[in-house]
Design a protein around this motif. Structure first.
Motif, short mmCIF file in Angstrom:
data_model
loop_
_atom_site.label_atom_id
_atom_site.label_comp_id
_atom_site.label_asym_id
_atom_site.label_seq_id
_atom_site.Cartn_x
_atom_site.Cartn_y
_atom_site.Cartn_z
N ASN A 168 -11.39 -3.66 -6.69
CA ASN A 168 -9.98 -3.25 -6.60
C ASN A 168 -9.24 -3.38 -7.92
N ASN A 206 -9.68 1.94 -4.50
CA ASN A 206 -9.53 0.50 -4.34
C ASN A 206 -10.86 -0.26 -4.30
N SER A 207 -11.91 0.41 -3.80
CA SER A 207 -13.16 -0.37 -3.64
C SER A 207 -14.04 -0.36 -4.89
N TRP A 215 -2.39 0.07 3.74
CA TRP A 215 -2.90 0.00 2.38
C TRP A 215 -4.40 0.27 2.35
N PRO A 216 -4.94 1.07 1.43
CA PRO A 216 -4.25 1.74 0.31
C PRO A 216 -3.99 3.23 0.56
C1 LIG Z 1 -10.36 -0.75 0.18
O1 LIG Z 1 -9.67 -0.15 1.24
C2 LIG Z 1 -10.40 -0.12 2.46
C3 LIG Z 1 -9.56 0.62 3.47
O2 LIG Z 1 -9.42 1.96 3.08
C4 LIG Z 1 -10.70 -1.52 2.92
O3 LIG Z 1 -11.46 -1.49 4.08
C5 LIG Z 1 -11.45 -2.26 1.81
O4 LIG Z 1 -11.60 -3.60 2.18
C6 LIG Z 1 -10.68 -2.19 0.51
N1 LIG Z 1 -11.49 -2.80 -0.55
C7 LIG Z 1 -10.96 -3.57 -1.50
C8 LIG Z 1 -11.94 -4.16 -2.46
O5 LIG Z 1 -9.78 -3.76 -1.63
#
Ligand SMILES: *[C@@H]1O[C@H](CO)[C@@H](O)[C@H](O)[C@H]1NC(C)=O
Ligand SMILES: *[C@@H]1O[C@H](CO)[C@@H](O)[C@H](O)[C@H]1NC(C)=O
Ligand SMILES: *[C@@H]1O[C@H](CO)[C@@H](O)[C@H](O)[C@H]1NC(C)=O
Ligand SMILES: *[C@@H]1O[C@H](CO)[C@@H](O)[C@H](O)[C@H]1NC(C)=O
Length: 374
Positions: free
Chosen positions: A238, A233-234, A185-186
């Protein structure tokens, strides 16, 4: 000087006199007209204006054309591949256990545990998935359920016929799809088909979560309200690229009408989701021959215009869970301020079991259809 006047009242003059009088210096026909070194301010201004008009005339229509880009959701020939219903409903799922990434106050029980405490229960007409509505649990986490389909999907038309949705302060229920392989994920995306928090009276949310490069600030055809355009996602903790349906698409209002149907179509052209309340379910769904091209505007539309659907989404399981508190439902600005819920989320979930009487899914069926060349 005596001057003769011609027929139109213009005095006859020599060409030189005429040019001097009217300040005409026939530059336009001389070669230097094309040499910007000899241009005056006015000519420069004119040239720039002209260039501006030409550029605008080309760029604006291009921009408009870009903004109007929209994929072709042509008609597909769907046929049924999987049906989840009846007494064997839960045989097609695995039970998730343990805690979760979004910090919910959950205690996801095993299949045996769920059956023993009657948290999952299937009859010929409905599958029930509930939160334990008894016992004080303190901060250990209230027993609840998360199930994941054994079958995996890439593309398809998924029809969720739902009789009752869980709701109430502290709940965060969802029916969603993702690849649950460790650490993936993701990368393979997440598609949230039905999601709400607390009373859920603001409507269901429909959301995608992806890696970088999936943008929804494009032309869309949907009745829902866009809450955010970036699916990465970031961004926004998210939040994903979320769309919210009408208030009647979730919560007590939905349950009062004995539920409704949520449909999700996943194909190369895009991902679209529809919510139909009980009295609006298209007859082609009821007859088992679903035809999304006949359904009218989607509730949420995620076109492929700036999001390569096939590289961002694959290998998904259908996941149904009822989370409690956690990053969204339990955050004080959401739990207390937005929804007006009592106490702290964790305290409420731990000490007010009877509040979870209505926190259950009643699922009539889930049907999955696929089509060639989707
Ligand atoms: C988004 O995904 C990355 C991996 O691709 C991960 O390292 C990161 O923690 C994620 N961030 C959130 C806020 O979910
Ligand atoms: C919980 O899930 C993990 C991973 O699927 C599994 O290995 C483990 O056996 C499960 N625990 C129980 C008690 O079922
Ligand atoms: C359960 O559902 C919520 C809501 O979609 C989700 O955020 C959470 O991560 C899920 N829990 C697990 C363990 O998958
Ligand atoms: C389990 O739950 C179902 C559905 O809510 C109910 O009809 C049934 O009576 C319950 N069984 C037990 C043993 O409590």
């Amino acid at each position: 000087m005596s001057v003769d006047f011609g027929p139109a009242g213009i005095p006859f003059m020599t060409e030189k006199e005429y040019n001097e009088t009217f300040e005409i210096h026939k530059k336009s026909s001389s070669p230097s007209a094309w040499n910007p070194r000899s241009w005056g301010r006015k000519r420069w201004a004119g040239a720039l204006l002209g260039a501006g008009i030409i550029v605008t005339a080309i760029v604006v229509p291009l921009k408009v054309a870009r903004m109007n880009r929209y994929p072709s959701y042509s008609k597909l020939e769907y046929s049924l591949v999987d049906t989840y219903s009846g007494e064997s409903f839960f045989d097609s799922f695995e039970y998730g256990n343990g805690t979760e990434a979004t910090h919910g106050l959950t205690n996801y029980v095993t299949k045996e545990g769920a059956e023993w405490s009657n948290l999952t229960y299937a009859t010929s007409s409905q599958a029930i998935i509930r939160v334990l509505p008894k016992d004080s649990t303190g901060t250990a986490g209230r027993p609840t359920v998360k199930i994941l389909s054994r079958q995996r999907y890439t593309h398809g038309l998924f029809i969720f016929d739902i009789g009752h949705v869980p709701h109430g302060c502290g709940t965060w229920p969802a029916i969603w799809m993702s690849d649950t392989d460790p650490d993936i994920w993701p990368k393979h995306g997440e598609i949230d088909i039905i999601e709400a928090v607390n009373q859920g009276n603001k409507g269901a949310q429909f959301t995608l979560h992806t890696t970088d490069g999936c943008e929804m600030g494009v032309k869309r055809k949907q009745t829902g309200k866009t809450l955010s355009n970036n699916c990465l996602n970031s961004t926004n903790y998210n939040m994903g690229c979320a769309v919210r349906g009408a208030p009647g698409s979730y919560g007590e209002r939905l349950n009062d009408k004995k539920g409704g149907v949520y449909a999700m179509e996943w194909r190369t052209a895009g991902i679209r989701m529809w919510f139909f309340s009980k009295n609006e379910i298209p007859p082609d769904i009821e007859s088992g021959k679903p035809e999304p091209s006949e359904w009218g505007t989607a509730t949420a539309d995620f076109p492929s215009t700036k999001c390569d659907i096939n590289s961002h989404f694959k290998n998904h399981r259908v996941i149904i869970n009822i989370s409690l508190c956690g990053d969204w439902a339990g955050a004080p600005p959401v739990y207390r301020e937005e929804y007006g819920c009592p106490m702290e989320c964790a305290e409420y979930v731990g000490s007010v079991p009877e509040a979870f009487e209505d926190a259950y899914w009643a699922i009539n069926s889930i049907r999955v259809y696929t089509a060639p060349n989707s």
